[in-house]
Design a protein around this motif. Sequence first.
Motif: not given
Length: 417
Positions: A381-384, A388-389, A391-396
Amino acid sequence: MCSIVFDAEVVVPPSHLNVAFFEEVLETALRTARVQLLAIHIRMGSSTGENYCSQIYRAKVSFKRPDHPEQQMVFIVKSIPRQDSVEFIEDLEVYLKEKITYTEVLPRLELMMQCKRRFGPKLYQCIKEPESTLVFEDMGQVGFKMASRELGLDEEHCQLVMERLAEFHATSMVLAVLDPHIFDAYTDGMLSPRGLAKDDGLLMRFFAGNGKELHNLVGSWPGFERIAEKIGKYMQNQRANLERSQAPQEKEIKVLNHGDLWVNNLLFKYDTAQRVQDLILIDFQLSVWGSPGIDLNYFFYTSLTLEVLRHRRSQLLRSYHAKLAKTLLNLDLGVPVPSYEQILEEVHRREAYGFFASYGIFPTVSQDKAQTADNNLENFKDEDFANHKVRQMFESRRLAETLRYSLPYFERAGVFN
């Protein structure tokens, strides 16, 4: 007096998971009221970040029956929270659908297979108040376990999935003839218009965030400029494209789709040499009546190793069709047997569902386990946090390698047109 103990990892112990609740569960499981509960121990039933729509607990119950020594049974308890952050759960009636699946549908499908096939675990209890809760047998006690979502499934596992999925689909086709209204409650799946209706709803925000990050990632790859541009245009009408990828089509083959067929919703059993022998399905809360192309594409683009996806896709579809045809012929109730070409057409017409799975679901599946400990719907629910998550996922690395193969495939299939 029966004692009930919650592990420290159960931060907020659910008050309804009490002695009286488990008395009823145990009576149903044992088919007798002549039982005395001695102790109940409850711990979390899945790793943090592995379940988004529910809380999973594992309850070990010690008890005694007349003329029996002390015994134990282990149950899986699935609670579906009522939170504003997961309003789509209410919109899609996931509790009702799962209850119907376990109490009415699966037992009848298994009877059609002459009880030689298990499609899911036994359901021992379901309540709607104070919180939607279902209690299942723990299949881990009889040797079933999850494979690695991070690595993906090899060909041996995938072949078994194709065979079991085909049996599940085929028996559902026959059940629909025997009981024409049995699947009336299965009009909504993951991409139902009701679930995607709100711009600020969790599902739409999540998929929109993933779509934006996909566009940014692909736009940074030399040689993918044309595909990046097409993805950008596709995302301008993302909601309509998502809805269309699942919407019913004229004259399509219809089956009961599991609706969320990825590696964590499959439990495998192995022999002593660790060769896979059997599997069952779990989590039917997003099941939908529609084209088999929905399950097949979703599974292909969330759960296979890239090697299997790249080189064994047609063989897997051949296995699926062969088992589907054999099951329908064995049931011998006059349901037309689709040709292999018809199955290929169903898969092709739902390639857009595979594209959705590849950017809407697969980034989460391929994320390193060390990064998922705080993944839950409340945090998203928290936009920040969500940004962040994503961006992290798409670094896989696995995600990038798979997308470099699958996106040109989707382009050739006309998904972006």
